[in-house]
Design a protein around this motif. Structure first.
Motif, PDB file in Angstrom:
ATOM      1  N   THR A  22       0.848  -1.195   0.000  1.00  0.00           N
ATOM      2  CA  THR A  22       0.000   0.000   0.000  1.00  0.00           C
ATOM      3  C   THR A  22       0.880   1.240   0.000  1.00  0.00           C
ATOM      4  OG1 THR A  22      -1.755  -1.158   1.179  1.00  0.00           O
ATOM      5  CG2 THR A  22      -1.782   1.243   1.312  1.00  0.00           C
ATOM      6  N   ILE A  47       1.310   5.203   0.444  1.00  0.00           N
ATOM      7  CA  ILE A  47       0.702   6.381   1.059  1.00  0.00           C
ATOM      8  C   ILE A  47       1.608   7.597   0.814  1.00  0.00           C
ATOM      9  CG2 ILE A  47      -0.487   5.049   2.855  1.00  0.00           C
ATOM     10  CD1 ILE A  47       1.676   6.020   4.854  1.00  0.00           C
ATOM     11  N   THR A  71      -3.243   4.879  -2.447  1.00  0.00           N
ATOM     12  CA  THR A  71      -4.298   5.535  -1.684  1.00  0.00           C
ATOM     13  C   THR A  71      -4.431   6.984  -2.137  1.00  0.00           C
ATOM     14  OG1 THR A  71      -2.677   6.141   0.000  1.00  0.00           O
ATOM     15  CG2 THR A  71      -3.889   4.094   0.353  1.00  0.00           C
ATOM     16  N   ILE A 123      -5.574   0.157   7.439  1.00  0.00           N
ATOM     17  CA  ILE A 123      -4.306  -0.090   6.736  1.00  0.00           C
ATOM     18  C   ILE A 123      -3.312  -0.762   7.690  1.00  0.00           C
ATOM     19  CG2 ILE A 123      -2.331   0.988   5.553  1.00  0.00           C
ATOM     20  CD1 ILE A 123      -4.288   3.230   4.633  1.00  0.00           C
ATOM     21  N   GLN A 124      -3.265  -0.247   8.917  1.00  0.00           N
ATOM     22  CA  GLN A 124      -2.321  -0.779   9.905  1.00  0.00           C
ATOM     23  C   GLN A 124      -2.574  -2.262  10.173  1.00  0.00           C
ATOM     24  OE1 GLN A 124      -2.685   1.012  13.810  1.00  0.00           O
ATOM     25  NE2 GLN A 124      -0.484   1.433  13.790  1.00  0.00           N
ATOM     26  N   THR A 145      -0.532  -5.992   4.649  1.00  0.00           N
ATOM     27  CA  THR A 145       0.089  -5.244   3.554  1.00  0.00           C
ATOM     28  C   THR A 145       1.323  -4.510   4.063  1.00  0.00           C
ATOM     29  OG1 THR A 145      -0.307  -3.580   1.831  1.00  0.00           O
ATOM     30  CG2 THR A 145      -1.364  -3.155   3.924  1.00  0.00           C
ATOM     31  N   THR A 200       3.283  -1.156   4.060  1.00  0.00           N
ATOM     32  CA  THR A 200       2.863   0.219   3.812  1.00  0.00           C
ATOM     33  C   THR A 200       4.091   1.084   3.543  1.00  0.00           C
ATOM     34  OG1 THR A 200       0.968  -0.128   5.242  1.00  0.00           O
ATOM     35  CG2 THR A 200       1.532   2.149   4.763  1.00  0.00           C
ATOM     36  N   ALA A 245       3.832   4.197   8.202  1.00  0.00           N
ATOM     37  CA  ALA A 245       4.714   3.551   7.217  1.00  0.00           C
ATOM     38  C   ALA A 245       5.560   2.418   7.814  1.00  0.00           C
ATOM     39  CB  ALA A 245       5.647   4.600   6.622  1.00  0.00           C
TER      40      ALA A 245
END
Ligand code: SKM
Length: 166
Positions: A4, A6, A75, A89-90, A94, A96, A144
């Protein structure tokens, strides 16, 4: 592999996601693009007709769908700022990756893309948008797993760096 991306608008999430998807031959989803696919409206059109609050609801719905699908996900710039989205997301399976860009890289990209593409840019102007970028920085960093500095780098170089760090 699930990745993912960001970062602030104009940091290159969509471009890097495309390059990653091609190189790894993994499917890619783009949250902003999903608005168009699901509603037939571009982001500026959606903001204009329904406003930001409705957009955020749709964005969360799209995020849930995309995380359940897996693969590469780019995103929207504001996605992680909603506490629910941050948590989604956390907790997702995935990696990040925060694409970290300096102010002048963002300014350059946004002006190149045009003000019409970005409703918040249109609303806030360049000073306001850079202030927003600073306000968001810590949230991106906290979410992240990996941070990549993207300034003056080609998408290929960013992808290589990313693959080394994952
Ligand atoms: O998701 C779009 C929308 O224009 C809002 C946004 C933001 O809040 O930074 C970024 C874009 O990717």
């Amino acid at each position: 592999m699930n990745i993912t991306l960001i970062g602030f608008m104009g940091s290159g999430k969509t471009t890097v996601a495309n390059a990653l998807s091609q190189q790894l031959e993994i499917e890619q989803n783009d949250l902003d693009e999903m608005v168009l696919q699901r509603t037939g409206l571009t982001i500026p059109e959606y903001f204009e007709q329904y406003g930001e609050a409705k957009f955020r609801k749709l964005e969360m719905d799209n995020l849930q769908l995309a995380l359940a699908t897996g693969g590469i996900l780019s995103t929207g710039g504001g996605t992680p700022m909603q506490a629910n989205n941050f948590k989604l997301i956390q907790e997702a399976n995935t990696a990040t990756v925060f694409l970290n860009a300096q102010d002048n890289t963002i300014t350059h990209h946004l002006i190149h893309d045009g003000i019409e593409e970005r409703p918040l840019f249109k609303q806030l102007g360049i000073d306001g948008i850079i202030k927003l970028k600073h306000e968001r920085q810590l949230t991106y960093e906290q979410l992240a797993d990996v941070i990549i500095d993207v300034d003056h780098k080609s998408p290929e170089l960013i992808v290589n760096e990313l693959m080394e760090k994952l």
